[in-house]
Design an enzyme around this catalytic site. Structure first.
Site, PDB file in Angstrom:
ATOM      1  N   LYS A  26      45.476  45.978  24.325  1.00 20.31           N
ATOM      2  CA  LYS A  26      45.963  44.883  23.481  1.00 20.31           C
ATOM      3  C   LYS A  26      46.613  45.402  22.201  1.00 20.31           C
ATOM      4  CE  LYS A  26      43.091  41.074  25.154  1.00 20.31           C
ATOM      5  NZ  LYS A  26      42.191  39.965  24.846  1.00 20.31           N
ATOM      6  N   LYS A  28      45.844  41.683  35.960  1.00 18.29           N
ATOM      7  CA  LYS A  28      44.998  40.492  36.040  1.00 18.29           C
ATOM      8  C   LYS A  28      45.715  39.290  35.431  1.00 18.29           C
ATOM      9  CE  LYS A  28      42.246  40.003  31.827  1.00 18.29           C
ATOM     10  NZ  LYS A  28      41.726  38.669  31.573  1.00 18.29           N
ATOM     11  N   LYS A  59      45.367  35.101  29.751  1.00 22.22           N
ATOM     12  CA  LYS A  59      45.925  34.198  28.749  1.00 22.22           C
ATOM     13  C   LYS A  59      46.959  34.916  27.908  1.00 22.22           C
ATOM     14  CE  LYS A  59      41.711  31.528  28.141  1.00 22.22           C
ATOM     15  NZ  LYS A  59      40.349  31.775  27.649  1.00 22.22           N
TER      16      LYS A  59
HETATM   17  P1  ATP Z   1      42.791  37.252  26.938  1.00 26.16           P
HETATM   18  O1  ATP Z   1      43.917  37.775  27.803  1.00 26.16           O
HETATM   19  O2  ATP Z   1      43.242  36.653  25.642  1.00 26.16           O
HETATM   20  O3  ATP Z   1      41.662  38.239  26.766  1.00 26.16           O
HETATM   21  P2  ATP Z   1      41.496  36.037  29.159  1.00 26.16           P
HETATM   22  O4  ATP Z   1      42.499  35.493  30.105  1.00 26.16           O
HETATM   23  O5  ATP Z   1      40.908  37.367  29.467  1.00 26.16           O
HETATM   24  O6  ATP Z   1      42.185  36.020  27.722  1.00 26.16           O
HETATM   25  P3  ATP Z   1      38.924  35.207  28.145  1.00 26.16           P
HETATM   26  O7  ATP Z   1      38.588  33.952  27.420  1.00 26.16           O
HETATM   27  O8  ATP Z   1      39.002  36.490  27.382  1.00 26.16           O
HETATM   28  O9  ATP Z   1      40.314  34.974  28.923  1.00 26.16           O
HETATM   29  O10 ATP Z   1      37.903  35.403  29.356  1.00 26.16           O
HETATM   30  C1  ATP Z   1      36.928  34.445  29.751  1.00 26.16           C
HETATM   31  C2  ATP Z   1      36.254  34.897  31.035  1.00 26.16           C
HETATM   32  O11 ATP Z   1      37.198  34.887  32.113  1.00 26.16           O
HETATM   33  C3  ATP Z   1      35.705  36.329  30.984  1.00 26.16           C
HETATM   34  O12 ATP Z   1      34.450  36.340  31.627  1.00 26.16           O
HETATM   35  C4  ATP Z   1      36.697  37.135  31.772  1.00 26.16           C
HETATM   36  O13 ATP Z   1      36.112  38.272  32.375  1.00 26.16           O
HETATM   37  C5  ATP Z   1      37.139  36.133  32.815  1.00 26.16           C
HETATM   38  N1  ATP Z   1      38.490  36.421  33.312  1.00 26.16           N
HETATM   39  C6  ATP Z   1      39.618  36.487  32.577  1.00 26.16           C
HETATM   40  N2  ATP Z   1      40.676  36.759  33.344  1.00 26.16           N
HETATM   41  C7  ATP Z   1      40.219  36.867  34.624  1.00 26.16           C
HETATM   42  C8  ATP Z   1      40.839  37.130  35.899  1.00 26.16           C
HETATM   43  N3  ATP Z   1      42.146  37.337  35.990  1.00 26.16           N
HETATM   44  N4  ATP Z   1      40.041  37.170  37.008  1.00 26.16           N
HETATM   45  C9  ATP Z   1      38.702  36.957  36.913  1.00 26.16           C
HETATM   46  N5  ATP Z   1      38.067  36.709  35.752  1.00 26.16           N
HETATM   47  C10 ATP Z   1      38.803  36.657  34.612  1.00 26.16           C
HETATM   48 MG    MG Z   2      39.804  38.416  27.910  1.00 24.14          MG
END
Ligand code: ATP
Ligand code: MG
Length: 332
Positions: free
Chosen positions: A112, A195, A198
């Site tokens: 990041k 992956k 967000k």
């Molecule tokens: P950011 O990219 O800002 O970190 P994020 O998409 O990872 O956002 P978070 O709120 O950080 O979202 O994650 C919330 C939960 O969702 C965590 O337990 C994380 O491991 C899970 N998660 C996030 N992306 C994935 C994915 N692509 N597949 C499975 N689990 C996910």
């Molecule tokens: Mg995350």
């Protein structure tokens, strides 16, 4: 009952399909068998710039989505992280038992911060994993349901808990990650080597649960596959198709081998059309339920007030024990 703790960021407003399949879906199941604590992690969200009005709105949207997904405040403790000041307080203590080099090895921070550049990267983003350590240890959690991307942060949590316990006496439960292999990493629809995220996915690569269902169907139909035509699960050779099969299998409850058999001789279009239909049937009522919770902010705030009270009772006890072990003079 064993205890679970997990959190999700209120960034971006809508949860994406990876959040749901990798994390929130497990949260819903675990509230039946575990003493469950779930929170919207607004302290984590401000490690990158947030518009204040939007953050406040997105925090409510996140809570509404958790309720719409099936969390029941009678069966779990649902709260907002900043309502429980002990998170920031324990994080400071844990920062002081974390090595600078150790924190510097966290790959999520490296990824990041590399994208943002050092001048825009906050110290908060650097210590994000340590705040997560505090989140988990405060509740003496036995298990932490998360996606694969959080495995390294869970390792850090175990290391720091063990270090603190060794140095100052038994204080924290050593938690285990609860990672469901099949759905631990849902991939970006346009780039199935990364992956779904967000912060890193392009709009076409991410399925936002609160998006217009028609747009969601369209995204699935334009998902990247490969030049082959066989519908078969093969993570290495066919990452795009495998991702679609994983999603379809999880949402329908039909296992992947049986899906492979039913698509024998069929084209990718058939798989995508079916998945688009299943997704639309899933997100349409989800969106409606989320909106119903948002239309009743008083009920939502009452749920959060009760959740914070229950969470604080546990968190305060752990923090007091920690302060005592570390040698802080008690306030009379
Ligand atoms: P950011 O990219 O800002 O970190 P994020 O998409 O990872 O956002 P978070 O709120 O950080 O979202 O994650 C919330 C939960 O969702 C965590 O337990 C994380 O491991 C899970 N998660 C996030 N992306 C994935 C994915 N692509 N597949 C499975 N689990 C996910
Ligand atoms: Mg995350």
């Amino acid at each position: 009952r064993p205890r679970v703790l997990s959190g999700i960021q209120p960034t971006a407003g809508s949860f994406h399909l990876g959040n749901y399949l990798g994390a929130v879906r497990q949260w819903v199941a675990l509230q039946e068998s575990h003493d469950a604590f779930y929170m919207v992690v607004d302290l984590h969200a401000i490690t990158v710039p947030q518009d204040p009005a939007e953050l406040r709105r997105n925090t409510r949207v996140a809570v509404a989505q958790l309720l719409a997904a099936g969390l029941d405040p009678e069966r779990c403790t649902l709260f907002v992280q900043s309502h429980v000041p002990e998170h920031a307080q324990l994080a400071w203590v844990m920062n002081c038992v974390t090595g600078f080099g150790e924190a510097s090895r966290m790959t999520q921070f490296k990824d990041k911060s590399a994208k943002q550049g050092t001048d825009r990267t906050t110290v908060g983003l650097f210590t994000y994993p340590v705040l997560m350590v505090a989140d988990i240890l405060l509740y003496q959690a036995d298990q932490v349901p998360v996606g694969e991307d959080q495995r390294q942060h869970l390792e850090l949590t175990r290391d720091l808990a063990d270090r603190f316990n060794t140095r100052y006496g038994d204080t924290f439960t050593i938690p285990n990650p609860y990672i469901v292999k099949e759905t631990a990493k849902i991939f970006d629809l346009q780039d199935p080597s990364i992956k779904m995220s967000k912060s890193a996915s392009s709009p076409k690569g991410i399925i936002d649960l609160l998006d217009d269902p028609k747009a969601t169907a369209k995204k699935i139909k334009s998902a990247v596959t490969d030049t082959d035509t066989v519908i078969r699960f093969d993570r290495e050779a066919k990452p795009g198709v495998s991702n679609l099969l994983t999603i379809l299998s999880t949402l329908t409850g039909e296992d992947v081998p049986s899906l492979e058999r039913s698509y024998e001789g069929k084209m990718y279009g058939a798989l995508k059309t079916d998945l688009a239909g299943v997704m639309v049937d899933f997100v349409t009522p989800f969106k409606t339920r989320t909106q119903e919770y948002l239309d009743d902010p008083e009920t939502l705030d009452t749920i959060l007030a009760k959740g914070a009270e229950k969470a604080r009772a546990v968190a305060a006890e752990t923090l007091a024990a920690t302060y005592d072990r570390i040698g802080f003079l008690p306030a009379k």
